[in-house]
Design an enzyme around this catalytic site. Structure first.
Site, PDB file in Angstrom:
ATOM      1  N   HIS A  71      -1.716  -0.819 -10.392  1.00  0.00           N
ATOM      2  CA  HIS A  71      -2.109  -1.787  -9.369  1.00  0.00           C
ATOM      3  C   HIS A  71      -2.399  -3.167  -9.962  1.00  0.00           C
ATOM      4  O   HIS A  71      -3.341  -3.851  -9.567  1.00  0.00           O
ATOM      5  CB  HIS A  71      -3.321  -1.277  -8.585  1.00  0.00           C
ATOM      6  CG  HIS A  71      -3.335  -1.784  -7.180  1.00  0.00           C
ATOM      7  ND1 HIS A  71      -3.267  -0.957  -6.103  1.00  0.00           N
ATOM      8  CD2 HIS A  71      -3.371  -3.038  -6.680  1.00  0.00           C
ATOM      9  CE1 HIS A  71      -3.291  -1.677  -4.998  1.00  0.00           C
ATOM     10  NE2 HIS A  71      -3.349  -2.933  -5.325  1.00  0.00           N
TER      11      HIS A  71
ATOM     12  N   ARG B 157       0.836  -1.198   0.000  1.00  0.00           N
ATOM     13  CA  ARG B 157       0.000   0.000   0.000  1.00  0.00           C
ATOM     14  C   ARG B 157       0.872   1.250   0.000  1.00  0.00           C
ATOM     15  O   ARG B 157       1.891   1.303   0.688  1.00  0.00           O
ATOM     16  CB  ARG B 157      -0.890   0.020   1.240  1.00  0.00           C
ATOM     17  CG  ARG B 157      -1.809  -1.163   1.321  1.00  0.00           C
ATOM     18  CD  ARG B 157      -3.181  -0.721   0.909  1.00  0.00           C
ATOM     19  NE  ARG B 157      -4.098  -1.846   1.010  1.00  0.00           N
ATOM     20  CZ  ARG B 157      -4.933  -2.154   0.058  1.00  0.00           C
ATOM     21  NH1 ARG B 157      -4.984  -1.451  -1.037  1.00  0.00           N
ATOM     22  NH2 ARG B 157      -5.760  -3.162   0.204  1.00  0.00           N
TER      23      ARG B 157
ATOM     24  N   GLU C  61      -6.949   5.851  -5.564  1.00  0.00           N
ATOM     25  CA  GLU C  61      -7.205   5.345  -6.909  1.00  0.00           C
ATOM     26  C   GLU C  61      -8.692   5.444  -7.204  1.00  0.00           C
ATOM     27  O   GLU C  61      -9.495   5.022  -6.376  1.00  0.00           O
ATOM     28  CB  GLU C  61      -6.723   3.905  -7.024  1.00  0.00           C
ATOM     29  CG  GLU C  61      -5.222   3.802  -6.898  1.00  0.00           C
ATOM     30  CD  GLU C  61      -4.706   2.368  -6.907  1.00  0.00           C
ATOM     31  OE1 GLU C  61      -5.525   1.428  -7.025  1.00  0.00           O
ATOM     32  OE2 GLU C  61      -3.506   2.189  -6.785  1.00  0.00           O
TER      33      GLU C  61
END
Length: 109
Positions: free
Chosen positions: A74, A21, A50
């Protein structure tokens, strides 16, 4: 977790790669480290928010050249090996469920 002290310990010819993260990294410390050439560059698989909010303070990292800061969408897990592992886990779960009524890998709510 990852701040100025961490970046000050890095070799100047190193890269910082974050597949966790983004929140574990102090973005101001990262930005300063990149501007001051404390490392060659870094890559992130995911961002603080995001989809990326270009008005967020963290977005100034995106103004750096891609040699300094690279952002992937991601999906770094989406390599062939990762996909195969997920497929195997699904098959194992199905077989175990039909044999015992239980599953090894359960996502808790």
């Amino acid at each position: 977790m990852i701040d100025r002290k961490y970046f000050s310990l890095m070799k100047k010819d190193s890269y910082f790669i974050n597949t966790a993260r983004a929140e574990i990294v102090d973005f101001e410390s990262l930005y300063e480290a990149l501007l001051n050439d404390q490392m060659l560059g870094c890559a992130f698989d995911g961002f603080w928010e995001e989809p990326v909010d270009l008005n967020a303070k963290e977005a100034k990292l995106l103004t750096l050249p891609s040699e300094k800061f690279l952002l992937t969408p991601h999906t770094a897990f989406n390599a062939l090996e990762g996909v195969r592992r997920v497929e195997r886990m699904c098959i194992e779960n199905l077989l175990q469920f039909f044999q015992t009524g239980d599953c090894k890998h359960i996502v808790k709510k």
